[in-house]
Design an enzyme around this catalytic site. Structure first.
Site: not given
Ligand code: DX5
Ligand code: ZN
Length: 217
Positions: A65, A67, A136, A141, A175
């Site tokens: 992923h 970002m 998302m 983040g 998320g």
């Molecule tokens: C957040 C990430 C997620 C995050 C998910 O920006 O993309 O992959 O690690 O974690 P949880 O399950 O703790 O929301």
């Molecule tokens: Zn992620």
């Protein structure tokens, strides 16, 4: 197929190989690696050496992923590092079609992630080129946030589009996923659940079994 994609952002990095092996043996089919650049999102997490490390630890799907602003700059490196699926953010791409084509040229599966405030309609021109859409359910983040309820409607909308399309695609949700809302997210149409905080807090094996049971139901 319904799959679990543990988010390694919440793993214990001092025991990464043990935790990946445990989850691999328990039945996780994907491993989610969050790359953050400190610009598209405020946080900085892992880079491509982490993708390589995870690749060396498992034969399962390495689900990256990104970002990252202007992610086309890193697609080749990401694929070379061992990513099977590359998700780029709709909001971060200047030329989304070109980025998707580059991912496919590199032999990886192409996915686009949409932030909570981005509508599904933003993807209408490219949906039939995608292997997966990442929804998302928190602002990206940071791990450990609470799922934003209105994002679930977008999963339903995407599921309908996938069912109606000749090229169906996977729907990954990322998320705030926990054992209380996982069933509801699967009912809405998601088939790949990313989970970080809820999986890695407490007993990892027990938590993984709980998630995997929900995915099998
Ligand atoms: C957040 C990430 C997620 C995050 C998910 O920006 O993309 O992959 O690690 O974690 P949880 O399950 O703790 O929301
Ligand atoms: Zn992620």
């Amino acid at each position: 197929m319904n799959c679990l994609s543990p988010s390694l952002l919440s793993s214990d990095l001092t025991r990464l190989s043990d935790q990946v092996r445990l989850l691999d043996n328990a039945g996780a089919a994907y491993f989610h690696v969050d790359i953050m650049d400190g610009s598209f999102v405020p946080n900085i997490s892992f880079g491509f050496p982490m993708v390589k490390a995870v690749r060396s630890l498992t034969e399962k799907v390495v689900d990256v992923h990104m970002m990252v602003d202007d992610p086309i700059r890193y697609v080749d490196l990401c694929a070379e590092s061992g990513a099977d699926i590359i998700s780029v953010h709709y909001e971060a791409c200047k030329h989304l079609d070109a980025v998707i084509q580059r991912i496919k040229q590199d032999g990886a599966m192409a996915s686009v992630a949409i932030n909570p405030a981005t509508p599904v309609s933003a993807l209408s021109c490219v949906l039939d080129q995608l292997d997966m859409v990442l929804v998302m359910t928190v602002n990206p983040g940071l791990g450990g946030q609470k799922l934003i309820p209105y994002t679930v409607d977008k999963i339903r909308e995407l599921k309908k589009l996938s069912d109606e399309s000749k090229n169906s695609f996977d729907i990954e949700v990322d998320g705030g996923v926990n054992t209380e809302n996982a069933g509801m997210l699967l009912d809405a149409g998601a088939n790949i659940l990313v989970t970080g905080h809820a999986l890695f807090s407490g007993d990892l094996e027990e938590n993984a079994t709980q998630f995997l049971n929900i995915l099998e139901e």
